[in-house]
Design a protein around this motif. Structure first.
Motif, PDB file in Angstrom:
ATOM      1  N   THR A  67      -6.236  -1.583   3.906  1.00 52.17           N
ATOM      2  CA  THR A  67      -7.503  -1.924   2.793  1.00 52.17           C
ATOM      3  C   THR A  67      -8.389  -2.591   3.634  1.00 52.17           C
ATOM      4  O   THR A  67      -7.968  -3.311   4.402  1.00 52.17           O
ATOM      5  CB  THR A  67      -7.078  -2.683   1.615  1.00 52.17           C
ATOM      6  OG1 THR A  67      -6.061  -1.739   0.777  1.00 52.17           O
ATOM      7  CG2 THR A  67      -7.987  -3.316   0.943  1.00 52.17           C
TER       8      THR A  67
ATOM      9  N   HIS B  98      -5.916   1.556  -1.072  1.00 51.83           N
ATOM     10  CA  HIS B  98      -5.082   2.210  -2.173  1.00 51.83           C
ATOM     11  C   HIS B  98      -3.796   1.356  -2.292  1.00 51.83           C
ATOM     12  O   HIS B  98      -2.968   1.621  -1.255  1.00 51.83           O
ATOM     13  CB  HIS B  98      -5.028   3.481  -2.011  1.00 51.83           C
ATOM     14  CG  HIS B  98      -4.111   4.298  -2.917  1.00 51.83           C
ATOM     15  ND1 HIS B  98      -3.954   5.722  -2.586  1.00 51.83           N
ATOM     16  CD2 HIS B  98      -3.736   4.094  -4.154  1.00 51.83           C
ATOM     17  CE1 HIS B  98      -3.579   6.327  -3.577  1.00 51.83           C
ATOM     18  NE2 HIS B  98      -3.324   5.326  -4.593  1.00 51.83           N
TER      19      HIS B  98
ATOM     20  N   LYS C 280      -6.455   1.673  -7.260  1.00 50.15           N
ATOM     21  CA  LYS C 280      -7.311   1.851  -6.295  1.00 50.15           C
ATOM     22  C   LYS C 280      -8.675   0.895  -6.316  1.00 50.15           C
ATOM     23  O   LYS C 280      -8.951   0.906  -7.501  1.00 50.15           O
ATOM     24  CB  LYS C 280      -7.907   3.331  -6.465  1.00 50.15           C
ATOM     25  CG  LYS C 280      -6.675   4.495  -6.134  1.00 50.15           C
ATOM     26  CD  LYS C 280      -7.269   5.961  -6.211  1.00 50.15           C
ATOM     27  CE  LYS C 280      -6.340   6.842  -5.651  1.00 50.15           C
ATOM     28  NZ  LYS C 280      -6.878   8.117  -5.806  1.00 50.15           N
ATOM     29  N   PHE C 281      -9.100   0.561  -5.190  1.00 46.74           N
ATOM     30  CA  PHE C 281     -10.265  -0.064  -5.127  1.00 46.74           C
ATOM     31  C   PHE C 281     -11.144   0.654  -4.440  1.00 46.74           C
ATOM     32  O   PHE C 281     -11.155   1.038  -3.272  1.00 46.74           O
ATOM     33  CB  PHE C 281      -9.992  -1.477  -4.297  1.00 46.74           C
ATOM     34  CG  PHE C 281      -9.077  -2.293  -4.930  1.00 46.74           C
ATOM     35  CD1 PHE C 281      -9.328  -3.194  -5.932  1.00 46.74           C
ATOM     36  CD2 PHE C 281      -7.560  -2.065  -4.804  1.00 46.74           C
ATOM     37  CE1 PHE C 281      -8.328  -4.173  -6.458  1.00 46.74           C
ATOM     38  CE2 PHE C 281      -6.827  -3.127  -5.245  1.00 46.74           C
ATOM     39  CZ  PHE C 281      -7.125  -4.129  -6.292  1.00 46.74           C
ATOM     40  N   THR C 282     -12.263   1.114  -5.094  1.00 51.14           N
ATOM     41  CA  THR C 282     -13.331   1.875  -4.432  1.00 51.14           C
ATOM     42  C   THR C 282     -14.580   1.267  -4.373  1.00 51.14           C
ATOM     43  O   THR C 282     -15.297   1.112  -5.626  1.00 51.14           O
ATOM     44  CB  THR C 282     -13.423   3.285  -5.388  1.00 51.14           C
ATOM     45  OG1 THR C 282     -12.056   3.979  -5.244  1.00 51.14           O
ATOM     46  CG2 THR C 282     -14.285   4.353  -4.363  1.00 51.14           C
ATOM     47  N   ASN C 283     -15.196   0.855  -3.313  1.00 52.20           N
ATOM     48  CA  ASN C 283     -16.457   0.554  -3.192  1.00 52.20           C
ATOM     49  C   ASN C 283     -16.525  -0.922  -4.120  1.00 52.20           C
ATOM     50  O   ASN C 283     -17.624  -0.949  -4.960  1.00 52.20           O
ATOM     51  CB  ASN C 283     -17.487   1.270  -3.234  1.00 52.20           C
ATOM     52  CG  ASN C 283     -17.702   2.329  -2.262  1.00 52.20           C
ATOM     53  OD1 ASN C 283     -17.422   2.168  -1.204  1.00 52.20           O
ATOM     54  ND2 ASN C 283     -17.958   3.431  -2.680  1.00 52.20           N
ATOM     55  N   VAL C 284     -15.379  -1.566  -4.156  1.00 57.82           N
ATOM     56  CA  VAL C 284     -15.624  -2.696  -5.226  1.00 57.82           C
ATOM     57  C   VAL C 284     -16.428  -3.730  -4.516  1.00 57.82           C
ATOM     58  O   VAL C 284     -15.924  -4.457  -3.201  1.00 57.82           O
ATOM     59  CB  VAL C 284     -14.205  -3.301  -5.399  1.00 57.82           C
ATOM     60  CG1 VAL C 284     -14.133  -4.686  -6.012  1.00 57.82           C
ATOM     61  CG2 VAL C 284     -13.279  -2.193  -6.238  1.00 57.82           C
ATOM     62  N   LYS C 285     -17.299  -4.391  -4.981  1.00 55.63           N
ATOM     63  CA  LYS C 285     -18.291  -5.378  -4.434  1.00 55.63           C
ATOM     64  C   LYS C 285     -18.144  -6.793  -5.171  1.00 55.63           C
ATOM     65  O   LYS C 285     -18.108  -6.843  -6.454  1.00 55.63           O
ATOM     66  CB  LYS C 285     -19.469  -4.878  -4.499  1.00 55.63           C
ATOM     67  CG  LYS C 285     -20.770  -5.753  -4.175  1.00 55.63           C
ATOM     68  CD  LYS C 285     -22.127  -5.136  -4.438  1.00 55.63           C
ATOM     69  CE  LYS C 285     -23.250  -5.951  -3.893  1.00 55.63           C
ATOM     70  NZ  LYS C 285     -24.606  -5.279  -4.050  1.00 55.63           N
TER      71      LYS C 285
ATOM     72  N   GLY D 140     -15.282  -0.122  -9.932  1.00 57.01           N
ATOM     73  CA  GLY D 140     -14.245   0.416  -8.694  1.00 57.01           C
ATOM     74  C   GLY D 140     -12.975  -0.009  -8.788  1.00 57.01           C
ATOM     75  O   GLY D 140     -12.102   0.611  -7.947  1.00 57.01           O
TER      76      GLY D 140
ATOM     77  N   ASN E 137     -12.150  -1.277  -0.035  1.00 54.40           N
ATOM     78  CA  ASN E 137     -11.754  -0.292  -0.497  1.00 54.40           C
ATOM     79  C   ASN E 137     -10.159   0.073   0.048  1.00 54.40           C
ATOM     80  O   ASN E 137      -9.977  -0.219   1.110  1.00 54.40           O
ATOM     81  CB  ASN E 137     -12.657   1.100   0.606  1.00 54.40           C
ATOM     82  CG  ASN E 137     -13.896   1.382  -0.095  1.00 54.40           C
ATOM     83  OD1 ASN E 137     -13.949   2.106  -0.994  1.00 54.40           O
ATOM     84  ND2 ASN E 137     -14.984   0.547   0.349  1.00 54.40           N
TER      85      ASN E 137
ATOM     86  N   GLU F  64       0.781  -1.133   0.190  1.00 57.38           N
ATOM     87  CA  GLU F  64      -0.094  -0.122  -0.067  1.00 57.38           C
ATOM     88  C   GLU F  64       0.943   1.059   0.104  1.00 57.38           C
ATOM     89  O   GLU F  64       2.017   1.271   0.514  1.00 57.38           O
ATOM     90  CB  GLU F  64      -0.915   0.001   1.209  1.00 57.38           C
ATOM     91  CG  GLU F  64      -1.817  -1.247   1.223  1.00 57.38           C
ATOM     92  CD  GLU F  64      -2.934  -1.059   2.153  1.00 57.38           C
ATOM     93  OE1 GLU F  64      -3.900  -2.047   2.404  1.00 57.38           O
ATOM     94  OE2 GLU F  64      -2.972  -0.038   2.979  1.00 57.38           O
TER      95      GLU F  64
ATOM     96  N   LYS G  83      -9.394   0.447 -10.390  1.00 53.81           N
ATOM     97  CA  LYS G  83      -8.927   1.439 -11.279  1.00 53.81           C
ATOM     98  C   LYS G  83      -7.400   1.490 -10.933  1.00 53.81           C
ATOM     99  O   LYS G  83      -6.784   1.598 -10.294  1.00 53.81           O
ATOM    100  CB  LYS G  83      -9.215   2.826 -10.840  1.00 53.81           C
ATOM    101  CG  LYS G  83      -8.631   4.028 -11.645  1.00 53.81           C
ATOM    102  CD  LYS G  83      -8.997   5.463 -11.248  1.00 53.81           C
ATOM    103  CE  LYS G  83      -8.433   6.480 -12.164  1.00 53.81           C
ATOM    104  NZ  LYS G  83      -8.791   7.785 -11.912  1.00 53.81           N
TER     105      LYS G  83
END
Length: 382
Positions: A106, A120, A186-191, A163, A118, A93, A165
C-alpha cells in the motif's frame, strides 16, 4: 449491548486494558488486567465489548494514547474510550505475505498538504461494523529508504472518506463474525491531510510493535478464559450420569479422565506463561518483554486448540454443533495462531533469542574446563 456497556461503565469496569502508564486509563497494571481479561474470555463475543475492551479498538486506542496528537486524541480517542464509535486497523494485504510486514505494498504518497493512499487490504477486523468511524492504515511512504523498517507509516483514514470501499466480509470456518467482521477493503486515491499521520513518517514499524505486543497478550488472556469454559463443558459432560457408554459414565474411561488431567496441566501452565509476560511488560515494557510475549503467543492458542479438540471428541457430534461453544471457539483459536503474527514467526524469534547465547555459553564452558584442569593439576579438592 448498550445497556451492558452503560452498566459496566457505572461500575468502573471500563477501558480496563489501558494500563496505568496512560492517564486516560483506569490505573490497572497489565498483570492485573490479565486476571480480569481471563474472565471476559469465557464469553468472548459479549464481555470484552461490554467493558469497551475488545479488539481492534483496544490496540487502536493505545496507539492514539501513546502516539496521537492532542487533536487526534480529541477527535478519535475520546469517542473510542466512551464507546461511541468503533475502529479498524488496516495492515494485512491480499497480494503479499503480510506476516513479513516489510512486504506491504500500500502506498502513502504525499502531495502538498495531503497524503494519497492506494492499497488493497483484507482481514481487516471491525471494518464491517456500521459504527466503525476510523481506520489506521499502514503503508509505504518511503519505499526507497535504505532501512526496510523505516519505509512504512501509519495514517488515520476516516471510514467515510471517498475511495474507501469495503468489498466483502471474510469468513473464518464459515463464521462471518458479524457485525464487525473481517473484511476485504480497497483504498483508491484516498485523500487525507498530512495532520493524519501517526507519530511521523517512517515510524510505522515502531507503532505496530508497540500496538501488537500488548494486543498479543490480550488475545492470550482471553484464550485462557475460553479454555477454562471449554474444560467446564467437558467435565460437566463426562460426569453426567445420564450419559454412559459400555455401562459407565464417560469419566470412568481411562482415556477421558487422562484428557481432563492433561488439559488442567496445560491450562495452568499457559496461565502462568501469560501472567509472566504481563508482569514483564509492566516492569520493562513491551519491547523488553518480546521473548515472553512470543512464548505466550505460541503456547496459549495451541493449548486452547488442544483443549477444544479433546472436548469435542468427548462430546461427539454435539461438540461440532451450534448448541455448544466449542466450534466457534475452535475457529477463534485456530485464527489466533495466525493473527498478530503466525506461530512460525514467533518461534523463529524465540530461536534467535536462545541461539544468540551460543558464544557466551561456550565461554563459560571453557572457563569451567580450565578451572577443573587447574584444580586437578594442583591436586586440590573441588
Amino acid at each position: 449491548m448498550e445497556e451492558l456497556k452503560a452498566k459496566a461503565r457505572s461500575l468502573g469496569l471500563w477501558n480496563l486494558f489501558l494500563h496505568k502508564g496512560y492517564p486516560e486509563g483506569p490505573g490497572l497494571t497489565n498483570f492485573e488486567y490479565a486476571i480480569l481479561c481471563e474472565i471476559t474470555g469465557r464469553c468472548p463475543r459479549i464481555a470484552p465489548e461490554a467493558l469497551n475492551c475488545s479488539a481492534p479498538d483496544t490496540g487502536n486506542m493505545e496507539v492514539f494514547a501513546k502516539y496521537g496528537t492532542a487533536a487526534q486524541k480529541e477527535q478519535y480517542l475520546v469517542p473510542l474510550m466512551k464507546g461511541q464509535i468503533r475502529s479498524a486497523f488496516a495492515m494485512t494485504e491480499i497480494a503479499v505475505s503480510s506476516s513479513d510486514a516489510t512486504n506491504i505494498e500500500t502506498r502513502i504518497e504525499r502531495v502538498g498538504d495531503h497524503y494519497i493512499i492506494n492499497g488493497h487490504k483484507w482481514w481487516i477486523s471491525g471494518a464491517g461494523d456500521p459504527r466503525c468511524r476510523v481506520y489506521l492504515v499502514m503503508g509505504k511512504s518511503d519505499p526507497g529508504n535504505q532501512s526496510k523498517y523505516h519505509q512504512q507509516s501509519i495514517v488515520i483514514v476516516p471510514a467515510d472518506t471517498p475511495g474507501v470501499k469495503v468489498v466483502r466480509p471474510m469468513t473464518v470456518f464459515g463464521y462471518d463474525d458479524a457485525p464487525e467482521g473481517h473484511c476485504e477493503v480497497k483504498f483508491t486515491n484516498v485523500k487525507v491531510p498530512v495532520s493524519n499521520i501517526i507519530a511521523g513518517e517512517g515510524r510505522g514499524f515502531e507503532v505496530i510493535q508497540g500496538r501488537l505486543g500488548p494486543g498479543r497478550i490480550h488475545h492470550c488472556m482471553r484464550c485462557i478464559g475460553m479454555a477454562e469454559r471449554t474444560l467446564d463443558e467437558m467435565v460437566a459432560r463426562v460426569t453426567n450420569p445420564s450419559r454412559r457408554t459400555f455401562g459407565q459414565i464417560l469419566a470412568r474411561h481411562g482415556t477421558v479422565a487422562a484428557d481432563v488431567a492433561k488439559i488442567r496441566i496445560d491450562i495452568n501452565a499457559a496461565r502462568l506463561m501469560v501472567l509472566a509476560a504481563a508482569d514483564k511488560i509492566d516492569k520493562v515494557g513491551a519491547k523488553g518483554a518480546l521473548r515472553d510475549i512470543a512464548m505466550a503467543k505460541v503456547m496459549v492458542p495451541n493449548v486452547l486448540q488442544r483443549t477444544i479438540d479433546l472436548t469435542i471428541q468427548a462430546f461427539g457430534a454435539a461438540g461440532l454443533s451450534q448448541d455448544y461453544p466449542m466450534a466457534r471457539f475452535f475457529a477463534a483459536a485456530r485464527s489466533i495462531r495466525i493473527a498478530d503474527g503466525p506461530d512460525e514467526v514467533h518461534i523463529q524469534q524465540l530461536a534467535r533469542f536462545e541461539l544468540i547465547r551460543g558464544d557466551e555459553i561456550r565461554e563459560k564452558q571453557d572457563a569451567a574446563k580450565a578451572r577443573r584442569k587447574q584444580i586437578l593439576a594442583n591436586n586440590s579438592k573441588l
